[in-house]
Enzyme design. Structure first.
Site, PDB file in Angstrom:
ATOM      1  N   TYR A   1      20.962  11.362   1.679  1.00  0.00           N
ATOM      2  CA  TYR A   1      22.351  11.077   2.012  1.00  0.00           C
ATOM      3  C   TYR A   1      22.417   9.651   2.561  1.00  0.00           C
ATOM      4  CZ  TYR A   1      22.639  16.182   1.891  1.00  0.00           C
ATOM      5  OH  TYR A   1      22.571  17.496   1.505  1.00  0.00           O
TER       6      TYR A   1
ATOM      7  N   HIS B   1      28.090  14.443  -0.741  1.00  0.00           N
ATOM      8  CA  HIS B   1      27.168  14.814  -1.804  1.00  0.00           C
ATOM      9  C   HIS B   1      25.886  13.986  -1.618  1.00  0.00           C
ATOM     10  CE1 HIS B   1      26.058  15.985  -5.882  1.00  0.00           C
ATOM     11  NE2 HIS B   1      25.802  14.720  -6.159  1.00  0.00           N
TER      12      HIS B   1
ATOM     13  N   LYS C   1      22.785  13.599  -9.567  1.00  0.00           N
ATOM     14  CA  LYS C   1      22.036  12.755  -8.647  1.00  0.00           C
ATOM     15  C   LYS C   1      21.169  11.795  -9.457  1.00  0.00           C
ATOM     16  CE  LYS C   1      21.716  16.679  -5.494  1.00  0.00           C
ATOM     17  NZ  LYS C   1      22.998  16.462  -4.833  1.00  0.00           N
TER      18      LYS C   1
END
Lengths: 354, 354
Positions: free
Chosen positions: A289, A300, A331
């Site tokens: 993060y 997210h 991601k």
């Protein structure tokens, strides 16, 4: 039209320069109208029927002969033909044929509508079979060049997967104000802080409360992973019997050298303002993060990170698995390259449709 | 209310039977109103404040003592507490405490609203830490029981992932009418059939045409993977120098024993009417199609298959990666368990929310 092999390349005369090089981007001009074609280019022209024969043989015999000489010829041909069918002109990365460094790449692919001599490089492509190992340090070096570096992986059924190698921006703006001394106790392969201050978890995003429920006692107990504990103990935040050395020893005990790689990566991420948490659910070392204010308002996670030793060699299948998964959960897949307890490099790998 | 440890379990008297066992499913009745609690149950009652002390100590000291005796105590407690917080009653799988075989499982979880003695088993749960290896043959045996068998994996940050182990239905209805003799040639680590009949690829879904385009020559050339080639050569469909032995030798050369496992799995899948194709893009050995009429009308592939040696031990992280990926692409993750060139078992692994 026919060609003949000389010094490992195929010479074609007649109007070859105009027909194949100038208008279609094949080969390299020699004197007059003659051009030199790399075997993969000659094979492609034979395949298309633009050349009739090389050394008196057609596509099939030429292909078999080239494969006998070089077992990797078939996979190179497949990628060459695929990129051609996508409308690109490309050159084999033979020294003197293409601009700049050619160590990593097999092909230099030009911008659409451009060809050799334009200098307009779109991709540098390294071709590998699905069984060929690829070293992460080679990948990291290749990812650092300005043009897009691409792995063209040919699987056992000759399908091609393109993966883009880039230099990721691993940075965040999470600032953590850690308390001074929290007591922790090593229990098995985790550390328990029985009476942790709220902000260890809530704003630092270290560990996990023993219970998220409000109706039970000991809500202040926070379980911390070994890698988190080693980091915190090293900074004097966590007081544990034997200090950070004891935590690191325990980590090596249960994970071997992988623990050192993960700790180096964890530490570097924290230093860059990025918060790493376990990537277990994604089969990775960490998810990260970039901006954590409080765990109650968590965004997210942006990256999946796997820590690798600098001498690690990929099996392309594992790479495909990582990248596919990361793509599916929106991601970016990032590898840290670690040697002697330091992160030397970061490499991002993603899917590419040329 | 207090308990005392005797023979590794915690005895509690008073109204413990009514309060903890009959109404909440903890422990096992002894004589009178006394019950025996497994350490994990006693810890949970201490954690909730329902028990005040065991052997004179509270939750924290009891937890540390139990962890010292058994490093896996913490992960078992975490799963026990999590399943309780989801509203289930469950029993430690101690012989005599729960119905039937208890070799694999750590906990027997009852149907919602049911408890010990009801015989209404919903899940059998094996608890593992993310660093504990799990043997695939143990998993296969556990998957074969009628009740749902579950792996409760506790990661380094004490998050829990539940994976369901089942016995999959690996069957299809693809019938292939193979031609008699197709010539192929080994080139590197693949086989080329220069002049393959249309139905080899179109209806058998073997290999891949050298070119999908109509505007090029040699459209009849089909590239076949080594595992496909070994299967076809063994059946007399493919004629290649040295026969299937030569193909298998080449396969072992580039893949080692993995090639034999994959060939056994490929063969068994074909025998069951299922069409395996490479699972490379998913990091698996195969993706499979249960019903192939023609490649022009191909449905969604249903399974991802990984071929494992019967003595293979999973790292839970790899399992999490496979299952997460399969879920993301709407396929079932299946492992074939192979020994001596035969598939002994199939195991499906999927995500579960208890």
């Amino acid at each position: 039209m026919n060609g003949t092999t000389e010094d490992g390349v195929v010479h074609v005369g007649g109007d070859a320069r105009q027909r194949f090089h100038d208008s279609k981007g094949y080969g390299r001009p020699l004197s007059g109208n003659t051009i030199a074609l790399a075997p993969v280019e000659a094979a492609h022209l034979l395949f298309r029927g633009d050349l009739d024969a090389v050394d008196g043989v057609g596509f099939q015999a030429f292909f078999e002969r080239a494969s006998d000489r070089d077992p990797a010829f078939a996979v190179r041909f497949l990628v060459y033909a695929d990129l051609r069918s996508r409308g690109f002109y490309l050159s084999p990365a033979i020294e003197g044929w293409v601009p700049d460094d050619t160590d990593f790449a097999d092909f230099v692919v030009y911008e659409r509508g451009k060809g050799p001599g334009s200098g307009a490089v779109r991709y540098r492509v390294r071709v590998v079979g699905e069984r060929d190992a690829v070293r992460i340090d080679d990948v990291a070096a290749a990812a650092a060049v300005p043009e897009t570096t691409v792995l063209g992986i040919v699987d056992e059924e000759s399908e091609i997967t393109y993966l883009e190698l880039t230099d990721p921006d691993v940075a965040g703006d999470t600032a953590v104000d850690l308390p001074d001394s929290i007591d922790g106790v090593l229990l098995g392969d985790r550390v328990l802080c029985w009476d942790a201050p709220d902000r260890l978890y809530r704003s630092g995003f270290f560990g996990r409360p023993l219970s998220d429920r409000d109706d039970v006692g000991d809500a202040g107990a926070v379980q911390v992973s070994l890698v988190e504990a080693a980091y915190l103990a090293d900074r004097g935040t966590l007081a544990v019997d034997g200090g950070s050395d004891a935590v690191v020893a325990c980590g090596r005990d249960v994970e071997g050298e992988r623990f050192d790689r993960r700790l180096a990566t964890y530490t570097r991420l924290r230093e860059r303002g990025v918060v790493p948490k376990t990537g277990f659910k994604f089969g990775a070392d960490f998810r990260t993060y970039a901006s954590v204010d409080t765990v109650d308002d968590l965004g997210h996670s942006e990256l999946l990170v796997r820590a690798l030793s600098a001498d690690h060699a990929f099996v392309p299948r594992d790479l495909a698995l990582d990248v596919r998964l990361a793509h599916g959960v929106r991601k970016q897949m990032v590898y840290s390259v670690v040697a002697d307890g330091e992160v030397l490099d970061w490499v991002a790998v993603g899917r590419l449709t040329p």
